[in-house]
Scaffold this active site. Structure first.
Site, short mmCIF file in Angstrom:
data_model
loop_
_atom_site.label_atom_id
_atom_site.label_comp_id
_atom_site.label_asym_id
_atom_site.label_seq_id
_atom_site.Cartn_x
_atom_site.Cartn_y
_atom_site.Cartn_z
N GLU A 47 -0.56 -5.50 -12.93
CA GLU A 47 -1.52 -6.36 -12.23
C GLU A 47 -1.49 -5.92 -10.78
OE1 GLU A 47 -3.48 -8.59 -13.51
OE2 GLU A 47 -2.63 -8.80 -15.50
N GLU B 75 -7.68 -3.30 0.44
CA GLU B 75 -7.15 -4.66 0.37
C GLU B 75 -6.38 -4.97 1.64
OE1 GLU B 75 -3.92 -5.40 -2.47
OE2 GLU B 75 -5.18 -7.04 -3.17
N LYS C 109 13.17 -8.75 -11.59
CA LYS C 109 13.46 -8.33 -10.20
C LYS C 109 12.33 -8.91 -9.35
CE LYS C 109 12.70 -5.98 -7.06
NZ LYS C 109 12.28 -6.55 -5.75
N CYS D 256 -4.39 -11.88 -4.59
CA CYS D 256 -4.95 -10.59 -5.04
C CYS D 256 -6.39 -10.73 -5.51
CB CYS D 256 -4.08 -10.03 -6.16
SG CYS D 256 -3.82 -11.22 -7.45
#
Ligand code: NAD
Length: 462
Positions: free
Chosen positions: A245, A369, A170, A279
């Site tokens: 992750e 972040e 997905k 990331c």
């Protein structure tokens, strides 16, 4: 670039059960460039059933044959390199040169590495009077983000196939066209029907159905920590294995003995490339107080150079999120030395390369972040202070250390709570394990460590 109006399930493109679709938007000009079906729980169920039906056969396929399919997949991706780069540029917005050099090229190297590992990995070992078999874990539900659309897919699907697992993917709703191209490449590579399946759709619908499906043995997820937490909780209820992750807020530590200009220039480039949507980007630069002002000047100049070259961020939503963080940085007392919230162009979701000075470790922009082209520069007093700042977030995905002497940088890196550290600008290694300490994740991707996520052991005693 033509969008398929179905899902790739059991070796063919099949129509969706529902009528809902997702518009794919080019973030550089805000135009709709395609439309893909939004999968329902029923579509996910059909895909998982296909993956389960194919599992026994694929798991029993000799590793050399799995390696041959992965080599063919590598070749199919290489043959479509230009098309892949153009598609990533169209739906993610990254400049074409970056799409060619990184988005289209890295996945080819990763697929090649797993073709080789499938052929050479010891799927059996002797431990005393036991033979230990490393067997595929089963059906994998893979859920990926948009920031490196093809790399994130290949970093899951290639090791899963090498291990003998079957997969339902997905992909992110913003970048489904690259995922469809990947499915075409899998088909061309002669991977048997049902071994790889693709269902495009929304996270809370198709993604959640995949996580909850009892026919899925492992959920491998890359994305935000918030969604990862939710996925882990759902999987825990079914004692289902997860690999996560997640986010990062990595530190770029410049020790006083380093080549300051090089460390700052590489550091700025690291944050600005892919418009800050990486990331593992080193979004906190840590500079000794005696070199702080010089580092600011260098960083502002480097960011200004990026102004012409930077691509947009992926969506209007993402641009608003990034602008919100820039406003917050100013409100909390940080000082803008480059960029800001003003859009550099009239059209497209562009954000100027932005650099903040006078950032202190507890500020929101030093803790959360941002996922945009925003760099925070922090001042440290001595090495222990630098270490405290570097380790002082909930994340631990990556980082960098610069010093005049490699061993000095390594000594510092050993004390960092993070999964990867680049020493004096070390190069990307597709075989090195990648993954997070603390809330940056669970498990590792790439190389043999990435393969191990998709294997479970069985011990035979003699
Ligand atoms: P996201 O978490 O919103 O979405 C990631 C994927 O999860 C998408 O496919 C989405 O559709 C799906 N999803 C969303 N809600 C879901 C749900 N309830 N159940 C199941 N699936 C669901 O993240 P994003 O905005 O697409 O990506 C950015 C984030 O990804 C950043 O936080 C970034 O740090 C992280 N990221 C981490 C790594 C890494 O390797 N550690 C790599 C790239 C990106």
């Amino acid at each position: 670039m033509k969008a398929h109006d179905g899902f790739y399930i059991d070796g063919a493109w099949r129509p969706a059960v529902g009528r809902d679709t997702i518009d794919v938007v080019n973030p550089a000009d805000e135009q709709v460039i395609g439309r893909v079906p939004a999968g329902t729980a029923l579509d996910v169920d059909t895909a998982v059933r296909a993956a389960r039906a194919a599992l026994t056969g694929w798991a029993a396929t000799p590793p050399a044959e799995r390696a041959a399919r992965l080599t063919a997949l590598r070749d199919a991706l290489a043959a479509r390199k230009d098309e892949i780069a153009e598609t990533v540029t169209a739906e993610l917005g990254s400049p074409l040169a970056f799409s060619q050099a990184v988005h289209a090229s890295v996945p080819i190297a990763v697929a090649a590495s797993y073709a080789e590992l499938a052929a050479t990995h010891a799927f059996e070992e002797k431990v005393g009077n036991s033979t230990v078999l490393h067997e595929p874990i089963g059906v994998v539900g893979a859920i990926t983000p948009w920031n490196y659309p093809l790399h994130q897919i290949v970093a899951k699907v290639a090791p899963a196939l090498a291990a003998g697992c079957t997969v339902v993917l997905k992909p992110a709703e913003d970048t489904p066209l690259t995922a469809q191209l990947f499915a075409e490449a899998v088909h061309e590579a002669g991977v048997p029907a049902g071994v790889f399946n693709l269902v495009t759709g929304l996270g809370p619908v198709a993604g959640q159905a995949l996580v909850e499906h009892p026919g899925v043995d492992l959920v491998s997820f890359t994305g935000s920590t918030a969604v990862g937490r939710q996925i882990a909780a759902t999987a825990a209820a079914a004692i289902k294995k997860v690999a996560l992750e997640l986010g990062g807020k990595s530190a770029n530590v410049i020790l006083p003995s380093a080549d300051l200009a090089k460390a700052v220039n590489v550091g700025v480039a690291n944050v600005m490339s892919n418009s800050g949507q990486t990331c593992s980007a080193w979004t906190r630069m840590l500079v000794h107080r005696d070199q702080y002002d010089e580092a600011l000047e260098l960083a502002a100049a480097a960011a200004a150079k990026y102004g012409e070259r930077i691509g947009p961020v992926v969506s209007a939503r993402q641009r608003e999120r990034v602008r919100g963080y820039i406003d917050k940085g100013v409100a909390e007392g940080a000082r803008l030395v480059a960029g800001g919230t003003e859009s550099p162009r009239e059209q497209g979701y562009f954000v100027s390369p932005t650099v903040f000075a006078d950032v202190t470790p507890e500020m929101t922009i030093a803790q959360e972040e941002i996922f945009g082209p925003v760099l925070s520069i922090l001042r440290y007093e001595d090495e222990d202070d630098a270490l405290r700042i570097a380790n002082g977030t909930v994340y631990g995905l990556a980082g960098a250390v610069w010093a005049g002497d490699e061993s000095e940088a390594v000594a510092f890196a050993r004390r960092m709570e993070t999964g990867q550290v680049d020493i004096n600008g070390g190069r990307f290694n597709p075989l090195a394990p990648f993954g997070g300490y603390k809330q940056s994740g669970v498990g590792r991707e790439l190389g043999t460590h990435g393969l191990a996520e998709y294997l479970q052991t069985k011990s035979l005693q003699f």
